[in-house]
Design an enzyme around this catalytic site. Structure first.
Site, PDB file in Angstrom:
ATOM      1  N   THR A 185       0.873  -1.195  -0.140  1.00  0.00           N
ATOM      2  CA  THR A 185      -0.053  -0.178   0.135  1.00  0.00           C
ATOM      3  C   THR A 185       1.043   1.334   0.085  1.00  0.00           C
ATOM      4  O   THR A 185       2.098   1.051   0.534  1.00  0.00           O
ATOM      5  CB  THR A 185      -0.841   0.110   1.267  1.00  0.00           C
ATOM      6  OG1 THR A 185      -0.095   0.122   2.495  1.00  0.00           O
ATOM      7  CG2 THR A 185      -1.640  -1.179   1.260  1.00  0.00           C
ATOM      8  N   GLU A 329      -5.781  -3.865  -0.844  1.00  0.00           N
ATOM      9  CA  GLU A 329      -6.196  -4.817  -0.122  1.00  0.00           C
ATOM     10  C   GLU A 329      -7.392  -5.690  -0.721  1.00  0.00           C
ATOM     11  O   GLU A 329      -7.826  -6.773  -0.191  1.00  0.00           O
ATOM     12  CB  GLU A 329      -6.556  -4.514   1.317  1.00  0.00           C
ATOM     13  CG  GLU A 329      -5.650  -4.042   2.106  1.00  0.00           C
ATOM     14  CD  GLU A 329      -5.248  -2.551   1.879  1.00  0.00           C
ATOM     15  OE1 GLU A 329      -5.539  -2.021   0.913  1.00  0.00           O
ATOM     16  OE2 GLU A 329      -4.745  -1.901   2.964  1.00  0.00           O
ATOM     17  N   LYS A 437     -15.166  16.419  11.657  1.00  0.00           N
ATOM     18  CA  LYS A 437     -15.974  16.330  12.513  1.00  0.00           C
ATOM     19  C   LYS A 437     -16.403  17.368  13.043  1.00  0.00           C
ATOM     20  O   LYS A 437     -15.493  18.060  13.805  1.00  0.00           O
ATOM     21  CB  LYS A 437     -15.691  15.385  13.625  1.00  0.00           C
ATOM     22  CG  LYS A 437     -15.732  14.034  13.215  1.00  0.00           C
ATOM     23  CD  LYS A 437     -15.726  12.856  14.218  1.00  0.00           C
ATOM     24  CE  LYS A 437     -15.880  11.614  13.751  1.00  0.00           C
ATOM     25  NZ  LYS A 437     -15.027  10.481  14.298  1.00  0.00           N
ATOM     26  N   TRP A 442     -20.632  14.762  10.922  1.00  0.00           N
ATOM     27  CA  TRP A 442     -19.581  14.493   9.762  1.00  0.00           C
ATOM     28  C   TRP A 442     -19.877  15.605   8.600  1.00  0.00           C
ATOM     29  O   TRP A 442     -21.002  15.614   8.042  1.00  0.00           O
ATOM     30  CB  TRP A 442     -19.737  13.229   9.487  1.00  0.00           C
ATOM     31  CG  TRP A 442     -19.129  12.207  10.263  1.00  0.00           C
ATOM     32  CD1 TRP A 442     -18.493  12.447  11.295  1.00  0.00           C
ATOM     33  CD2 TRP A 442     -19.015  10.901  10.083  1.00  0.00           C
ATOM     34  NE1 TRP A 442     -18.326  11.201  12.062  1.00  0.00           N
ATOM     35  CE2 TRP A 442     -18.595  10.128  11.165  1.00  0.00           C
ATOM     36  CE3 TRP A 442     -19.556   9.828   9.108  1.00  0.00           C
ATOM     37  CZ2 TRP A 442     -18.330   8.911  11.563  1.00  0.00           C
ATOM     38  CZ3 TRP A 442     -19.294   8.569   9.192  1.00  0.00           C
ATOM     39  CH2 TRP A 442     -18.915   8.065  10.536  1.00  0.00           C
TER      40      TRP A 442
HETATM   41  P1  ADP Z   1      -3.834   3.918  -1.020  1.00  0.00           P
HETATM   42  O1  ADP Z   1      -4.568   4.019   0.163  1.00  0.00           O
HETATM   43  O2  ADP Z   1      -2.655   3.421  -1.072  1.00  0.00           O
HETATM   44  O3  ADP Z   1      -4.049   5.140  -2.003  1.00  0.00           O
HETATM   45  P2  ADP Z   1      -5.229   2.442  -3.163  1.00  0.00           P
HETATM   46  O4  ADP Z   1      -4.641   2.720  -4.097  1.00  0.00           O
HETATM   47  O5  ADP Z   1      -5.690   0.832  -2.697  1.00  0.00           O
HETATM   48  O6  ADP Z   1      -4.388   2.544  -1.802  1.00  0.00           O
HETATM   49  O7  ADP Z   1      -6.446   3.222  -2.688  1.00  0.00           O
HETATM   50  C1  ADP Z   1      -7.517   2.895  -2.228  1.00  0.00           C
HETATM   51  C2  ADP Z   1      -8.367   3.862  -1.742  1.00  0.00           C
HETATM   52  O8  ADP Z   1      -8.692   4.795  -2.823  1.00  0.00           O
HETATM   53  C3  ADP Z   1      -9.948   3.638  -1.388  1.00  0.00           C
HETATM   54  O9  ADP Z   1     -10.066   3.127  -0.023  1.00  0.00           O
HETATM   55  C4  ADP Z   1     -10.762   4.703  -1.492  1.00  0.00           C
HETATM   56  O10 ADP Z   1     -10.363   5.726  -0.375  1.00  0.00           O
HETATM   57  C5  ADP Z   1      -9.901   5.486  -2.717  1.00  0.00           C
HETATM   58  N1  ADP Z   1     -10.781   5.288  -3.841  1.00  0.00           N
HETATM   59  C6  ADP Z   1     -10.774   4.106  -4.507  1.00  0.00           C
HETATM   60  N2  ADP Z   1     -11.549   4.021  -5.838  1.00  0.00           N
HETATM   61  C7  ADP Z   1     -12.219   5.201  -5.539  1.00  0.00           C
HETATM   62  C8  ADP Z   1     -13.419   5.759  -6.077  1.00  0.00           C
HETATM   63  N3  ADP Z   1     -13.897   5.487  -7.111  1.00  0.00           N
HETATM   64  N4  ADP Z   1     -13.755   6.887  -5.529  1.00  0.00           N
HETATM   65  C9  ADP Z   1     -13.497   7.448  -4.550  1.00  0.00           C
HETATM   66  N5  ADP Z   1     -12.368   7.098  -3.851  1.00  0.00           N
HETATM   67  C10 ADP Z   1     -11.742   5.882  -4.341  1.00  0.00           C
END
Ligand code: ADP
Length: 533
Positions: A185, A329, A437, A442
């Site tokens: 990640t 994940e 918050k 929220w």
């Molecule tokens: P990192 O946390 O390392 O950026 P990822 O590349 O795995 O990891 O990104 C996952 C995160 O990206 C998700 O948990 C979410 O917050 C965000 N995300 C993924 N797809 C979308 C989407 N279509 N719209 C909004 N946020 C998104």
């Protein structure tokens, strides 16, 4: 009573075998770092992959060993995916956009034994050369003559290694639970964590991602993953394409609007996948030159929220936009947005609102929403809570971490905040660490950002919470502007009040030159917090 059907492990290698046998002439097109484009057929890819597997074995790679890659999307990277998996080793993709300290940490943590890299990344590789001193071999993805440019002592040349090996190999029978790839990640908070995918999880993810209500792949598709192979396995497309016999177009490091346009046009790409920022630059390039992409049918957008302008710009070109939500994940696909049979009857406005949601569940991933006390929330389209998932391709544990990554009742807490409507459409409202918050309620930073981005003067928007004596936190809006544009707090508030409740309106605005971006192209809110708090 047990069923009496054959038991065959779900192995990544079976995808390549299938493509070689049933789609031998289908192409993998790669744009190389020198701008040249090369064509390989699946039968050649399979042959070269066996040569590579023999190379890995000759270099002493054993089952379970981690083989690192620092590379763009090309046929060679694809060969590495399949050769490593095929011999029971683990292809560990590294993100070249990470800071060298983080890369060194990840390489040490994964105990990589070999690193394959694209030659244009050799300045970065030189900085990492000290990592795992004496324990790591380096291979440049090119010919001997090209490798000379890498100027890394003792570095091996990919093409020479391959041509020295036989293209015959009987793949070993593996346990479907064996690891096949590893991706860390991006570690915006704390050290990056390794997600270790199995053959089984990868094949099941590939099967479902190819379905008509997901990426809808077939041998007629021409698919271009712009999303890098080091970013959650290019969202699984290197597997799903071979499963279906789709033509695969790999853009290499040509990720600017001009290079992507040229390749998409030349190869008649029908489906392209990437994060919103990539599509903005492609659309700007097209608009400035009044160009069109006639073959492009669909774009698959994820990683960050799809905004209305992007949706409308693509629709004006006759291109369907599919939003998806997922994370490292989750291999990564969690939900996908395809309209339901009755979506068109919602009326234009509501249909558009539905398209802007992240999507509906797909088979294989269960979803639930819980409040701060862990109580399940209704799917009523308004009750926002913590999004939990579980399923066949969801991480249960991080690499080398003894404890489970799940809640005591077996769910993975995504760290995202969302609501889900009665039709099953999930709408992400925030990251739990970004939610503001205010007075016990929220405020969704994501919704405020999307609303700000719909202002004509705004290029990018980010919202962070800043401490407030009365409300505990209030939103601070940070913007970059389109060239030649100006904005003040009053005018952006006026615009925002048409989109969000009045108590969400930011009381402070900062206009900056450039938005800080993290390694996966998302706004790096941590550095904004450090700067403005
Ligand atoms: P990192 O946390 O390392 O950026 P990822 O590349 O795995 O990891 O990104 C996952 C995160 O990206 C998700 O948990 C979410 O917050 C965000 N995300 C993924 N797809 C979308 C989407 N279509 N719209 C909004 N946020 C998104």
């Amino acid at each position: 009573m047990l069923g009496l059907m054959m038991e065959k492990p779900l192995l990544v290698g079976s995808l390549l075998e299938h493509a070689e046998r049933f789609h031998p002439e289908q192409q993998v097109v790669s744009r190389l770092s020198n701008g040249g484009v090369v064509y390989h057929r699946y039968k050649e890819l399979a042959r070269r992959t066996r040569q590579l597997a023999n190379t890995l074995l000759a270099l002493g790679v054993k089952p379970g060993d981690r083989v690192a890659t620092l590379a763009w999307n090309t046929h060679r990277h694809l060969e590495l995916y399949y050769a490593c998996a095929g011999i029971g080793a683990v292809c560990h993709t590294l993100n070249p956009r990470l800071h060298t300290d983080q890369l060194s940490y990840i390489i040490e943590h994964a105990e990589d034994t070999l690193l394959f890299f694209d030659i244009d990344l050799s300045p970065l590789v030189a900085k990492l050369a000290g990592a795992r001193a004496g324990l790591m071999r380096w291979v440049a993805l090119g010919t001997e003559a090209e490798t000379a440019k890498a100027m890394l002592e003792g570095c091996l040349a990919y093409e020479e290694l391959l041509s020295a090996q036989s293209d015959e190999l009987v793949w070993p029978e593996l346990d479907e639970r064996a690891a096949c790839s590893l991706c860390y990640t991006s570690g915006t908070t704390g050290n990056p964590k390794g997600v270790l995918y199995s053959h089984r999880s990868t094949v099941l993810h590939a099967l479902v991602s190819a379905l008509p209500d997901c990426a809808a792949l077939s041998a007629h598709s021409v698919v271009m993953p712009v999303v890098p192979m080091f970013h959650v396995n290019a969202w699984g497309m290197p597997y799903a394409a071979l499963l279906t016999g789709a033509k695969l177009v790999m853009p290499g490091n040509g990720l600017d609007g001009a290079s992507l346009y040229k390749l998409m046009l030349m190869e008649k790409v029908t489906l392209a996948l990437g994060v919103p920022t990539i599509w903005q630059s492609v659309l700007n390039y097209l608009d400035e030159r009044q160009l069109k992409l006639d073959d492009l049918r669909e774009v698959f957008i994820g990683g960050a929220a799809l905004d209305k302008t992007l949706l409308q710009r693509f629709e004006a070109m006759g291109v369907t936009v599919l939003q998806a939500w997922g994370m490292t994940e989750l291999s990564p696909i969690g939900v996908v947005n395809r309209p339901l049979p009755d979506s068109g009857r919602l009326g234009a406005k509501h249909f558009e609102q539905e398209k802007l949601k992240q999507g509906r569940g797909i088979w294989g991933v269960d979803l639930r929403l819980v409040n701060d006390n862990g109580q399940a929330l209704n799917w009523d389209g308004t009750s926002a809570g913590h999004l939990h998932v579980r399923g066949h391709w969801v991480a249960g544990q991080y690499f080398k971490q003894a404890e489970s990554a799940c809640t005591t009742d077996g769910w993975f807490a995504t760290g995202d905040i969302a609501h889900i409507d009665h039709r099953g459409f999930l709408k992400l409202t925030d990251r739990s660490k970004d939610v503001i918050k205010s007075g016990g309620e929220w405020i969704s930073s994501l919704e405020l950002e999307l609303a700000a981005q719909s202002h004509a003067a705004v290029a990018q928007a980010a919202v962070i919470g800043i401490p407030d004596a009365k409300w505990s936190e209030r939103p601070l809006l940070i913007l970059t502007l389109k060239s030649g544009c100006e904005i003040d707090l009053g005018s952006i508030r006026e615009h925002l009040q048409n989109h969000v409740p009045s108590w969400w309106l930011p009381d402070r605005l900062e206009v900056i030159e450039q938005m800080p971006l993290g390694a996966t192209g998302k706004v790096h809110k941590q550095s904004l917090r450090e700067r403005f708090n």
